[in-house]
Scaffold this motif. Structure first.
Motif, PDB file in Angstrom:
ATOM      1  N   ARG A  25       9.250   9.577  -8.896  1.00 26.02           N
ATOM      2  CA  ARG A  25       8.130  10.363  -8.352  1.00 26.02           C
ATOM      3  C   ARG A  25       8.787  11.511  -7.730  1.00 26.02           C
ATOM      4  N   ALA A  26       9.999  11.691  -7.054  1.00 24.87           N
ATOM      5  CA  ALA A  26      10.731  12.770  -6.708  1.00 24.87           C
ATOM      6  C   ALA A  26      10.885  13.807  -7.708  1.00 24.87           C
ATOM      7  N   THR A  27      11.546  13.332  -8.977  1.00 22.51           N
ATOM      8  CA  THR A  27      11.700  13.858  -9.975  1.00 22.51           C
ATOM      9  C   THR A  27      10.799  14.827 -10.381  1.00 22.51           C
ATOM     10  N   SER A 230       1.738  20.467  22.592  1.00 18.26           N
ATOM     11  CA  SER A 230       0.334  19.504  22.969  1.00 18.26           C
ATOM     12  C   SER A 230       1.036  18.064  22.911  1.00 18.26           C
ATOM     13  N   ARG A 231       2.297  17.749  22.559  1.00 19.35           N
ATOM     14  CA  ARG A 231       2.803  16.575  22.423  1.00 19.35           C
ATOM     15  C   ARG A 231       2.013  15.385  21.735  1.00 19.35           C
ATOM     16  N   VAL A 232       1.428  15.796  20.646  1.00 19.72           N
ATOM     17  CA  VAL A 232       0.634  15.178  19.900  1.00 19.72           C
ATOM     18  C   VAL A 232       1.150  15.241  18.284  1.00 19.72           C
ATOM     19  N   ASP A 233       1.472  14.086  17.672  1.00 19.32           N
ATOM     20  CA  ASP A 233       2.164  14.115  16.397  1.00 19.32           C
ATOM     21  C   ASP A 233       1.097  14.211  15.279  1.00 19.32           C
ATOM     22  N   ARG A 234       0.782  15.016  14.862  1.00 17.22           N
ATOM     23  CA  ARG A 234      -0.060  15.377  13.579  1.00 17.22           C
ATOM     24  C   ARG A 234       0.507  16.219  12.466  1.00 17.22           C
ATOM     25  N   HIS A 235       0.806  15.709  11.341  1.00 17.72           N
ATOM     26  CA  HIS A 235       1.513  16.663  10.377  1.00 17.72           C
ATOM     27  C   HIS A 235       0.616  17.407   9.549  1.00 17.72           C
ATOM     28  N   ASP A 236       0.944  18.594   9.220  1.00 19.97           N
ATOM     29  CA  ASP A 236       0.130  19.434   8.361  1.00 19.97           C
ATOM     30  C   ASP A 236       0.857  20.069   7.129  1.00 19.97           C
ATOM     31  N   HIS A 237       0.097  20.507   6.167  1.00 20.37           N
ATOM     32  CA  HIS A 237       0.968  21.218   5.199  1.00 20.37           C
ATOM     33  C   HIS A 237       1.414  22.462   5.435  1.00 20.37           C
ATOM     34  N   GLU A 265       6.981  15.376   4.961  1.00 17.89           N
ATOM     35  CA  GLU A 265       6.286  14.068   5.257  1.00 17.89           C
ATOM     36  C   GLU A 265       4.969  14.564   5.317  1.00 17.89           C
ATOM     37  N   THR A 266       4.466  15.425   4.590  1.00 20.07           N
ATOM     38  CA  THR A 266       2.960  16.020   4.624  1.00 20.07           C
ATOM     39  C   THR A 266       2.047  15.098   3.787  1.00 20.07           C
ATOM     40  N   PRO A 267       0.771  15.067   4.207  1.00 20.89           N
ATOM     41  CA  PRO A 267      -0.220  14.339   3.446  1.00 20.89           C
ATOM     42  C   PRO A 267      -0.118  14.621   1.824  1.00 20.89           C
ATOM     43  N   LYS A 268      -0.336  13.551   1.252  1.00 21.19           N
ATOM     44  CA  LYS A 268      -0.211  13.434  -0.292  1.00 21.19           C
ATOM     45  C   LYS A 268      -1.195  12.861  -0.960  1.00 21.19           C
ATOM     46  N   GLY A 269      -1.745  13.090  -2.218  1.00 21.46           N
ATOM     47  CA  GLY A 269      -2.471  12.299  -3.095  1.00 21.46           C
ATOM     48  C   GLY A 269      -1.824  11.680  -3.995  1.00 21.46           C
ATOM     49  N   GLU A 270      -2.475  11.182  -5.164  1.00 23.52           N
ATOM     50  CA  GLU A 270      -1.904  10.096  -6.155  1.00 23.52           C
ATOM     51  C   GLU A 270      -0.996  11.121  -7.179  1.00 23.52           C
ATOM     52  N   GLU A 271      -1.435  12.173  -7.284  1.00 20.42           N
ATOM     53  CA  GLU A 271      -0.817  12.944  -8.279  1.00 20.42           C
ATOM     54  C   GLU A 271       0.500  14.145  -7.624  1.00 20.42           C
ATOM     55  N   LEU A 272       0.366  13.874  -6.415  1.00 21.48           N
ATOM     56  CA  LEU A 272       1.682  14.665  -5.774  1.00 21.48           C
ATOM     57  C   LEU A 272       1.660  16.151  -5.842  1.00 21.48           C
ATOM     58  N   LYS A 273       0.144  16.594  -6.280  1.00 20.80           N
ATOM     59  CA  LYS A 273       0.248  18.394  -6.212  1.00 20.80           C
ATOM     60  C   LYS A 273       0.345  18.905  -4.805  1.00 20.80           C
ATOM     61  N   GLU A 274       0.245  18.084  -3.845  1.00 24.24           N
ATOM     62  CA  GLU A 274       0.435  18.791  -2.433  1.00 24.24           C
ATOM     63  C   GLU A 274       1.900  18.934  -2.193  1.00 24.24           C
ATOM     64  N   ASP A 275       2.842  17.905  -2.560  1.00 26.29           N
ATOM     65  CA  ASP A 275       4.328  18.199  -2.671  1.00 26.29           C
ATOM     66  C   ASP A 275       4.773  19.264  -3.257  1.00 26.29           C
ATOM     67  N   ARG A 276       4.217  19.319  -4.715  1.00 31.65           N
ATOM     68  CA  ARG A 276       4.515  20.510  -5.559  1.00 31.65           C
ATOM     69  C   ARG A 276       4.063  21.876  -4.941  1.00 31.65           C
ATOM     70  N   ARG A 277       3.092  21.884  -4.273  1.00 36.87           N
ATOM     71  CA  ARG A 277       2.530  23.254  -3.569  1.00 36.87           C
ATOM     72  C   ARG A 277       3.474  23.543  -2.270  1.00 36.87           C
ATOM     73  N   ASN A 278       3.933  22.385  -1.349  1.00 38.96           N
ATOM     74  CA  ASN A 278       4.704  22.736  -0.322  1.00 38.96           C
ATOM     75  C   ASN A 278       5.912  23.001  -0.700  1.00 38.96           C
ATOM     76  N   LEU A 279       6.588  22.662  -1.560  1.00 37.49           N
ATOM     77  CA  LEU A 279       7.836  22.751  -2.128  1.00 37.49           C
ATOM     78  C   LEU A 279       8.105  24.101  -2.681  1.00 37.49           C
ATOM     79  N   LYS A 280       7.128  24.499  -3.553  1.00 39.25           N
ATOM     80  CA  LYS A 280       7.080  25.962  -4.102  1.00 39.25           C
ATOM     81  C   LYS A 280       6.934  27.048  -3.209  1.00 39.25           C
ATOM     82  N   LEU A 281       6.309  26.912  -2.224  1.00 43.96           N
ATOM     83  CA  LEU A 281       6.016  27.689  -1.043  1.00 43.96           C
ATOM     84  C   LEU A 281       7.443  27.875  -0.085  1.00 43.96           C
ATOM     85  N   LEU A 282       7.885  26.558   0.242  1.00 45.89           N
ATOM     86  CA  LEU A 282       9.205  26.783   0.982  1.00 45.89           C
ATOM     87  C   LEU A 282      10.228  27.460   0.171  1.00 45.89           C
TER      88      LEU A 282
END
Length: 288
Positions: A25-27, A230-237, A265-282
């Motif tokens: 999945r990481a690859t 805020s001391r509230v732990d809520r991750h976002d993209h 450690e951001t939210p993700k779906g089955e296809e991992l497109k969110e990870d791709r977007r976040n990594l590309k942006l970084l």
């Protein structure tokens, strides 16, 4: 020299279907770093890690472009628990996860320090250090290190102030075996601003003065759904939360952290497109 190819970016990946599949999945999304659970994170006991699974994981890793693989421990563990039974169970569970991490050849096991449950921060700090010392008295010459994660400060959790980490480390009998994982969402929610270069540098100077920059070995790169302090732990993209894109620019371009794993450690779906977007942006933030 910093560039987007050598930047050690990655993500936390599911171990559903077996730990070796996390490497696949990481690859698939172009990770250079990977974080996994070494067993079911919502259960105290995991199934025995077989020799074949260890072998298959190590083979998959050798055939990948991963530079770092780390683990995150179970959410049930509380090394600051005032309940003796839960505290002892937490120690045994962390020992088991360290053993699994060592067998898999991982460098670090990330853990939230713990929650003192109204016993007070100073008491909690002592309790955590005592637990870590008991663990290290029993692990022998394992190479895997415990990485204490910064926290947002929800409830009675320890680790939302850099001083908490300093005080735990100062009480550790084996300080060389304990390092720090900095979560951007958590420090922001705890009140440490990194949105501008000035504030980022101030926060890192504080960390260096209080804990020591050499102790910082892992980043969790997460934007925050909630405001500064805020001391509230809520991750976002990345770029979608209250930190914003600029806050991450300073980290990926800081030469001190070039080789350190930076894990989503951001939210993700089955296809991992969110990870791709976040990594590309970084990657796009790296100044050539």
């Amino acid at each position: 020299r910093l560039n987007s190819d050598t930047l050690c970016l990655g993500a936390h990946m599911s171990i559903a279907g077996g730990i070796p599949l996390a490497v696949e999945r990481a690859t698939r999304v172009g990770c250079r770093a990977l974080q996994i659970f070494v067993k079911n994170a919502s259960q105290w006991k995991g199934k025995v890690l077989s020799e074949s699974e260890v072998h298959d994981f190590q083979k998959a890793r050798r055939n990948s472009h991963l530079l770092h693989v780390v683990a995150h421990d179970s959410y049930l563990i509380n090394l600051a628990s005032p309940e003796e039974q839960l505290w002892e169970r937490s120690i045994e569970s962390l020992l088991d996860e360290l053993d699994r991490s060592e067998r898999l050849g991982l460098s670090h096991l990330v853990t939230h320090p713990g929650a003192h449950r109204q016993m007070g921060e100073e008491w909690g700090v002592r309790r955590i250090a005592e637990a870590i010392n008991q663990i290290h008295d029993r692990v022998g010459d394992w190479s895997v290190q415990i990485a204490l994660e910064t926290t947002a400060g929800q409830g009675t959790s320890i680790g939302c102030r850099f001083e908490h980490l300093r005080d735990i480390l100062s009480r550790c009998s084996y300080p060389e075996k304990v390092v720090v994982c900095m979560d951007t969402c958590h420090i922001f929610a705890a009140g440490y601003d990194i949105r501008t270069e000035k504030n980022y540098l101030r926060t890192m100077r504080q960390f260096d003065r209080i804990v020591g920059i050499e102790k910082l070995k892992i980043f969790h790169l997460n934007d925050s759904k909630r405001d500064l302090g805020s001391r509230v732990d809520r991750h976002d993209h990345i770029g979608k939360g209250k930190i914003g894109i600029s806050g991450f620019r300073w980290i990926v371009n800081d030469p001190r952290f070039a080789g350190i794993p930076k894990i989503l450690e951001t939210p993700k779906g089955e296809e991992l497109k969110e990870d791709r977007r976040n990594l590309k942006l970084l990657r796009s933030l790296v100044l050539s």
